[in-house]
Motif scaffolding. Structure first.
Motif, PDB file in Angstrom:
ATOM      1  N   GLN A 113      52.246  55.047  -8.863  1.00 27.37           N
ATOM      2  CA  GLN A 113      51.119  55.857  -9.070  1.00 27.37           C
ATOM      3  C   GLN A 113      51.559  57.509  -9.500  1.00 27.37           C
ATOM      4  N   TRP A 114      52.501  57.814  -8.449  1.00 26.76           N
ATOM      5  CA  TRP A 114      52.872  59.387  -8.580  1.00 26.76           C
ATOM      6  C   TRP A 114      53.922  59.394  -9.394  1.00 26.76           C
ATOM      7  N   PHE A 115      54.836  58.482  -9.534  1.00 30.86           N
ATOM      8  CA  PHE A 115      56.196  58.740 -10.245  1.00 30.86           C
ATOM      9  C   PHE A 115      56.394  57.803 -11.408  1.00 30.86           C
ATOM     10  N   GLY A 116      55.435  57.141 -11.796  1.00 32.74           N
ATOM     11  CA  GLY A 116      55.404  56.320 -13.040  1.00 32.74           C
ATOM     12  C   GLY A 116      56.078  55.040 -12.872  1.00 32.74           C
ATOM     13  N   ILE A 117      55.689  54.057 -14.102  1.00 35.87           N
ATOM     14  CA  ILE A 117      56.316  52.774 -13.791  1.00 35.87           C
ATOM     15  C   ILE A 117      57.800  52.444 -13.578  1.00 35.87           C
ATOM     16  N   ASN A 118      58.544  53.420 -14.025  1.00 35.65           N
ATOM     17  CA  ASN A 118      59.996  53.074 -13.691  1.00 35.65           C
ATOM     18  C   ASN A 118      60.261  53.072 -12.110  1.00 35.65           C
ATOM     19  N   THR A 119      59.433  53.545 -11.326  1.00 35.04           N
ATOM     20  CA  THR A 119      59.804  53.322  -9.933  1.00 35.04           C
ATOM     21  C   THR A 119      59.725  51.878  -9.566  1.00 35.04           C
ATOM     22  N   ARG A 120      59.449  51.121 -10.316  1.00 26.66           N
ATOM     23  CA  ARG A 120      59.678  49.557  -9.920  1.00 26.66           C
ATOM     24  C   ARG A 120      61.231  49.475 -10.133  1.00 26.66           C
ATOM     25  N   ARG A 121      62.002  50.043 -10.908  1.00 23.55           N
ATOM     26  CA  ARG A 121      63.381  49.911 -10.984  1.00 23.55           C
ATOM     27  C   ARG A 121      64.183  50.283  -9.841  1.00 23.55           C
ATOM     28  N   TRP A 122      63.773  51.349  -9.314  1.00 17.85           N
ATOM     29  CA  TRP A 122      64.585  52.137  -8.209  1.00 17.85           C
ATOM     30  C   TRP A 122      64.112  52.046  -6.721  1.00 17.85           C
TER      31      TRP A 122
ATOM     32  N   GLN B 134      67.423  45.497 -10.037  1.00 21.46           N
ATOM     33  CA  GLN B 134      66.411  45.948 -10.650  1.00 21.46           C
ATOM     34  C   GLN B 134      66.665  47.254 -11.432  1.00 21.46           C
ATOM     35  N   LEU B 135      67.622  48.033 -11.232  1.00 27.21           N
ATOM     36  CA  LEU B 135      67.896  49.128 -11.959  1.00 27.21           C
ATOM     37  C   LEU B 135      68.167  48.947 -13.517  1.00 27.21           C
ATOM     38  N   SER B 136      68.528  47.616 -13.955  1.00 24.29           N
ATOM     39  CA  SER B 136      68.999  47.553 -15.158  1.00 24.29           C
ATOM     40  C   SER B 136      67.658  46.381 -15.750  1.00 24.29           C
ATOM     41  N   GLU B 137      66.623  46.547 -15.170  1.00 27.60           N
ATOM     42  CA  GLU B 137      65.648  45.565 -15.592  1.00 27.60           C
ATOM     43  C   GLU B 137      64.678  46.589 -16.225  1.00 27.60           C
ATOM     44  N   PRO B 138      64.078  46.381 -17.545  1.00 24.10           N
ATOM     45  CA  PRO B 138      62.995  46.988 -17.915  1.00 24.10           C
ATOM     46  C   PRO B 138      61.746  46.914 -17.075  1.00 24.10           C
ATOM     47  N   ALA B 139      61.101  48.037 -16.606  1.00 27.08           N
ATOM     48  CA  ALA B 139      60.177  48.458 -15.469  1.00 27.08           C
ATOM     49  C   ALA B 139      58.992  47.285 -16.134  1.00 27.08           C
TER      50      ALA B 139
END
Length: 204
Positions: free
Chosen positions: A36-45, A112-117
């Motif tokens: 919520q705070w940092f966006g969907i790309n958080t799922r990757r990192w 997870q870093l290389s996966e689309p969020a």
């Protein structure tokens, strides 16, 4: 109160702070807030960041355990120490095998870093290998390593007690998260596979 007892209590307190941080970061709520705070790309990192933070924050716990004065409780003598060290080595090998079962790169967060969020998903449910005998094999092997230490001091005992309590309590929270992620599949698995101590005889 003696100094060694004071130091043991300090170690328990420092580990308790670490355990709370670890539990909060591992929760689904924390992951949702981060997204919520940092966006969907958080799922990757998030997983890699979690591993880095909990590793770094564990260093003070180790530092206090090693550096604070302690009372020696016992030293396992030869030849018994040979057996305990061999069991610890087997437990370390068990840890490596279990991490390999779930995928070491994914366990550490690199995959997870290389996966689309948008396509990020929980790890696949694993119920084979050691997971067919016990629900938390990493905790089991970790406890073997901790409690078979050849040298036991009041500081190490305090750390061991803290870690053991955390494994027991943490496994409950972890299983609630797994129930949320995998539903009935994990519910059935939990009914047939013991939590920490493997059964000597498998159910028919």
């Amino acid at each position: 109160m003696t100094d060694w007892l004071d130091n043991a209590l300090i170690i328990l307190l420092v580990f308790a702070v670490y355990a709370v941080l670890h539990s909060l970061m591992a929760s689904l709520r924390a992951k949702a807030l981060a997204e919520q705070w940092f966006g969907i790309n958080t799922r990757r990192w998030y997983r890699l960041g979690f591993v880095v933070i909990v590793t770094i924050t564990f260093l003070p716990v180790l530092g206090f355990t090693v550096l604070l004065p302690a009372k020696t409780l016992y030293i396992i003598p030869v030849p018994w120490v040979i057996g305990t060290i061999l069991l610890q080595i087997l437990a370390v090998m068990g840890v490596l095998i279990v991490v390999g079962q779930t995928g070491a790169s994914r366990f550490l967060g690199f995959d997870q870093l290389s996966e689309p969020a948008e396509r990020a998903h929980p790890p696949d449910f694993v119920a084979y290998g050691w997971y067919a005998h016990v629900r938390h094999p990493l905790y089991l092997f970790g406890l073997v390593i901790l409690w078979l230490m050849p040298l036991m001091t009041t500081n190490i005992l305090a750390l061991n007690l803290g870690v053991t309590a955390y494994f027991l309590v943490g496994s409950i929270f972890e299983e609630n998260k797994l129930l949320h992620e995998f539903g009935d599949v994990y519910h059935r698995y939990r009914q047939t596979v013991p939590r920490l101590i493997p059964r000597l005889k498998r159910q028919q």
